[in-house]
Design an enzyme around this catalytic site. Structure first.
Site, short mmCIF file in Angstrom:
data_model
loop_
_atom_site.label_atom_id
_atom_site.label_comp_id
_atom_site.label_asym_id
_atom_site.label_seq_id
_atom_site.Cartn_x
_atom_site.Cartn_y
_atom_site.Cartn_z
N GLN A 99 -12.42 -14.15 -40.10
CA GLN A 99 -13.24 -14.61 -40.68
C GLN A 99 -14.76 -15.05 -40.11
OE1 GLN A 99 -12.54 -18.95 -42.68
NE2 GLN A 99 -13.23 -18.36 -44.79
N VAL A 101 -17.67 -14.98 -41.78
CA VAL A 101 -18.75 -16.44 -41.78
C VAL A 101 -17.47 -17.50 -42.35
CG1 VAL A 101 -19.91 -17.09 -43.51
CG2 VAL A 101 -20.25 -14.83 -42.94
N HIS A 105 -14.45 -16.94 -48.17
CA HIS A 105 -15.00 -15.17 -48.69
C HIS A 105 -13.54 -13.70 -49.24
CE1 HIS A 105 -15.34 -14.55 -44.56
NE2 HIS A 105 -15.87 -13.50 -45.06
N HIS A 107 -12.39 -10.05 -50.18
CA HIS A 107 -13.25 -9.12 -50.34
C HIS A 107 -12.32 -8.16 -51.70
CE1 HIS A 107 -14.90 -8.92 -46.08
NE2 HIS A 107 -13.69 -10.18 -45.78
#
Length: 146
Positions: A99, A101, A105, A107
Site C-alpha cells: 500500500q 499511500v 484506495h 484501483h
C-alpha cells in the site's frame, strides 16, 4: 504545527486530494468519496477511489461507507469500459503490504485482451496437499465465526 482537520491525517496526500488541497485529475466526487487518475498508471485510465475521511485499510472502512464505496467502484469499472473502450477492468485493494499511500484506495485499471498484463503481479503458490488446503479453510472459517 496545527493538528489536521477531523477525519484527516497529517501528511496524507490522499487526504489533501480529497480536501481539494492537492492537484489531481478528479473523475468522480461525492460528499464521502473521491476518485482520480493514478499519477503512475498501469494503463491510461487507471483510477484510484478513496474515502474523503482518512481510513487506513479496508478492514477500517466504516459501515456507513461500505455500500457507497462499492457502488462507486462499480460505476468506475463500468466507466472505463463505456468511456475508454476497455474490454474489462482489474479492481484491487492493497491492505498495508504494497500500500504505497497509507489511506484506503481501490484501483480500477482498464483491461483489454492482449494488453500485456499477465494475470496477477505475483507468482501463484499452491497448497502442499489437500490436507493443507482443508486446514487453511478451517482456520479462515474459525476466524470468520468470531
Amino acid at each position: 504545527m496545527t493538528e489536521p482537520a477531523p477525519g484527516r491525517a497529517r501528511d496524507c496526500v490522499f487526504c489533501a486530494i480529497a480536501a481539494g488541497e492537492a492537484d489531481a485529475d478528479v473523475v468522480l466526487a461525492t460528499d464521502d468519496l473521491v476518485a482520480f487518475l493514478d499519477r503512475r498508471p498501469v494503463f491510461p485510465g487507471h483510477v484510484l477511489l478513496v474515502p474523503r475521511r482518512h481510513v487506513g485499510t479496508l478492514p477500517d472502512l466504516p459501515a456507513d461507507l461500505r455500500d457507497p464505496f462499492l457502488a462507486a467502484a462499480q460505476r468506475i469499472a463500468t466507466a472505463v469500459v463505456d468511456g475508454l473502450g476497455a474490454q474489462g477492468s482489474w479492481v484491487s485493494i492493497n491492505n498495508t503490504v504494497s500500500q504505497s499511500v497509507p489511506h484506503l484506495h481501490l484501483h480500477v485499471v482498464p483491461r483489454t485482451k492482449g494488453d500485456g498484463l499477465k494475470g496477477f503481479f505475483w507468482p501463484r503458490r499452491g497448497y502442499a496437499d489437500d490436507a493443507a488446503r482443508a486446514g487453511t479453510a478451517a482456520r479462515l472459517r474459525a476466524a470468520l465465526e468470531t
